[in-house]
Design an enzyme around this catalytic site. Structure first.
Site, PDB file in Angstrom:
ATOM      1  N   ARG A 120      -8.053  -4.200  -5.726  1.00 30.26           N
ATOM      2  CA  ARG A 120      -6.632  -4.122  -6.126  1.00 30.26           C
ATOM      3  C   ARG A 120      -5.960  -5.495  -6.060  1.00 30.26           C
ATOM      4  O   ARG A 120      -6.339  -6.347  -5.263  1.00 30.26           O
ATOM      5  CB  ARG A 120      -5.908  -3.097  -5.239  1.00 30.26           C
ATOM      6  N   ASP A 311       3.640   7.987  -7.028  1.00 28.91           N
ATOM      7  CA  ASP A 311       2.419   8.612  -6.510  1.00 28.91           C
ATOM      8  C   ASP A 311       2.276  10.072  -6.938  1.00 28.91           C
ATOM      9  O   ASP A 311       1.276  10.723  -6.605  1.00 28.91           O
ATOM     10  CB  ASP A 311       2.403   8.539  -4.975  1.00 28.91           C
ATOM     11  N   LYS A 338      -3.549   1.566  -8.688  1.00 29.43           N
ATOM     12  CA  LYS A 338      -3.481   2.354  -7.443  1.00 29.43           C
ATOM     13  C   LYS A 338      -4.880   2.494  -6.835  1.00 29.43           C
ATOM     14  O   LYS A 338      -5.773   1.729  -7.165  1.00 29.43           O
ATOM     15  CB  LYS A 338      -2.823   3.705  -7.725  1.00 29.43           C
TER      16      LYS A 338
HETATM   17  C1  S3P Z   1       4.515   2.370  -1.119  1.00 30.25           C
HETATM   18  C2  S3P Z   1       4.898   1.942  -2.342  1.00 30.25           C
HETATM   19  C3  S3P Z   1       4.244   2.355  -3.592  1.00 30.25           C
HETATM   20  C4  S3P Z   1       3.366   3.589  -3.424  1.00 30.25           C
HETATM   21  C5  S3P Z   1       2.561   3.545  -2.152  1.00 30.25           C
HETATM   22  C6  S3P Z   1       3.448   3.378  -0.938  1.00 30.25           C
HETATM   23  C7  S3P Z   1       5.215   1.836   0.074  1.00 30.25           C
HETATM   24  O1  S3P Z   1       3.463   1.256  -4.055  1.00 30.25           O
HETATM   25  O2  S3P Z   1       2.480   3.732  -4.523  1.00 30.25           O
HETATM   26  O3  S3P Z   1       1.805   4.747  -1.999  1.00 30.25           O
HETATM   27  O4  S3P Z   1       5.058   2.414   1.173  1.00 30.25           O
HETATM   28  O5  S3P Z   1       5.931   0.832  -0.059  1.00 30.25           O
HETATM   29  P1  S3P Z   1       4.162   0.084  -4.929  1.00 30.25           P
HETATM   30  O6  S3P Z   1       5.380  -0.265  -4.209  1.00 30.25           O
HETATM   31  O7  S3P Z   1       3.228  -1.063  -4.986  1.00 30.25           O
HETATM   32  O8  S3P Z   1       4.374   0.740  -6.276  1.00 30.25           O
END
Ligand code: S3P
Length: 437
Positions: A120, A311, A338
């Site tokens: 990632r 998500d 993801k």
């Molecule tokens: C999260 C932000 C999201 C989400 C992840 C949890 C967080 O990712 O997909 O499961 O706790 O800040 P992104 O902020 O990179 O989209």
């Protein structure tokens, strides 16, 4: 561990939503940065969060589990440099937020993860941390990463991607920088870091899409009661909407507008959903969410709702398969970055079970077959992705034939109690290595 879910069982009852994953990571990290002791109750004890707990212990925090919950003795902003690499497993949130926190403390740490996390993108966090003066080395913008932090200078950063992980990493680093850091978001993202910082005595200001934090700041240990996770609650709630004759309640779920996109969309699709306000926890409002089986209709979703339910697309796609008419979900490029390529994985999950789904550019288009029309009978390839696994099992509860998934083990990264909770509601889910329900 392969698993399958069998149709034909109405779901009913009430379960407590598991602790929120995002809030759990943040509670551990802020407690580790603070001075003195913090008490955390309701922490999500999933593989992702436990990896963060081990990492903050390796960085010098005292981390203890007792009958009441978790006790963290903080480092007062002085992480030690661990002897060994910090292995954050499958967790993007854990690794990205900790990179920011380490940068702000002046420690040196190596970061690793599993095969998914190692594929990632990390440059989105390493670029702003480098601009703040941290020394960051990576393998082409991927793990393994080494970070040597502070003293840092503030930054005025406009991320191209709407990401709470990026915003939070910068804010955590800014706690150790001299002067005002500004993060200018392209779209609003979850604001759990901003809501939790004041509970630890921190100061952060939000002005539209700009978030400002003046460093350096010292945090003070506190008590955090972790509210329920809307992203995990989503699975049982969608199951309650699509399985005939069901009525399901999930209690204590975060009601933050930056997290409730799925619930707004389900209502637009015709879901019978009621919200009963609960008590505030960790700076978040909570609600009890109740659903009844509903006749859903397809929906055309704008791209700008995506950060508030990023998500939830795999389980939303399952709901759309049982809706009447076509659905189009726009602007899902981030799903490719993801735990797996969730855009491709979600389309494949539907196709394997007889539902026409296609990807056009960054959009997912689902041809809904109505309440009784989803054939099922397929095997879902999860690519080790917990949310694809749970979405597949929910689909099998309402399809004409059972749905199999190749691996249920990864569900433990975010929702270890998922299968038990679904069984408590009446679902029939069988695992290869466990007694059948
Ligand atoms: C999260 C932000 C999201 C989400 C992840 C949890 C967080 O990712 O997909 O499961 O706790 O800040 P992104 O902020 O990179 O989209």
């Amino acid at each position: 561990m392969p698993a399958k879910s069998l149709p034909g069982h109405a779901l009913s009852g009430s379960i407590a939503a598991p602790g929120d994953k995002s809030v759990s990571h943040r509670a551990l990290i802020l407690a580790a940065l603070a001075s003195g002791e913090s008490r955390i109750t309701g922490l999500l004890e999933s593989a992702d969060v436990l990896a963060t707990a081990r990492a903050v212990a390796a960085l010098g925090a005292g981390v203890h589990r007792d009958g009441e919950g978790w006790r963290v003795v903080g480092t007062n902003g002085r992480f030690r440099s661990p002897d060994r690499a910090l292995d954050l497993g499958n967790s993007g949130t854990g690794v990205r937020l900790l990179m920011g926190a380490v940068a702000g403390t002046g420690a040196t740490a190596d970061f690793t993860g599993d095969a998914s996390l190692s594929s990632r993108p990390m440059a989105r966090v390493l670029d702003p941390l480098t601009a703040m003066g941290a020394d960051c080395t990576s393998t082409g913008g991927r793990l393994p990463v080494r970070i040597t932090g502070g003293p840092l200078r503030p930054v005025d950063w406009s991320p191209e991607i709407a990401s709470a992980q990026v915003k939070s990493a910068i804010l955590l680093a800014a706690l150790g920088a001299q002067g005002e850091t500004i993060v200018r978001e392209p779209a609003p993202t979850r604001d759990h870091t901003e809501r939790m910082l004041p509970l630890f005595g921190g100061r952060v200001e939000t002005d539209g899409l700009a978030v400002r934090l003046s460093g350096p700041q010292a945090l003070i240990g506190t008590r955090i009661d972790v509210p329920g996770d809307p992203s995990s609650a989503a699975f049982a709630l969608v199951a309650g909407l699509i399985v005939p004759g069901s009525a399901v309640t999930l209690t204590g779920v975060i009601a933050n507008p930056a997290r409730d996109g799925l619930y707004r969309v389900l209502e637009r699709m015709g879901a019978k959903l009621t919200r009963t306000p609960g008590r505030a926890m960790a700076g978040e409002e909570t609600v009890d969410l109740s659903v009844e089986t509903s006749a859903l209709r397809g929906v055309d979703l704008e791209a700008d709702i995506a950060p508030s339910m990023i998500d939830e697309y795999p389980i939303l796609a399952v709901a759309a398969a049982f809706a009447g008419g076509q659905s189009r979900f726009r602007g899902l490029a981030e799903l490719r970055a993801k735990e797996s390529d969730r855009l491709a994985g979600t389309a494949a999950l539907l196709a394997a079970n007889g539902v026409a789904a296609r990807i056009e550019g960054d959009d997912l288009i689902v041809s809904g077959l109505g309440p009784a029309g989803v054939p099922g009978g397929g095997k879902v390839v999860t690519h080790g992705d917990h949310r694809l696994a749970m979405a597949g099992l929910v689909m099998g509860c309402a399809a004409r034939e059972a749905v199999r998934i190749d691996d249920a083990a990864m569900i433990a990264t975010s929702y270890p109690g998922f299968i038990d909770d679904m069984r408590a509601l009446g679902a029939q889910i069988e695992c290869e290595n466990r007694e059948t329900a």
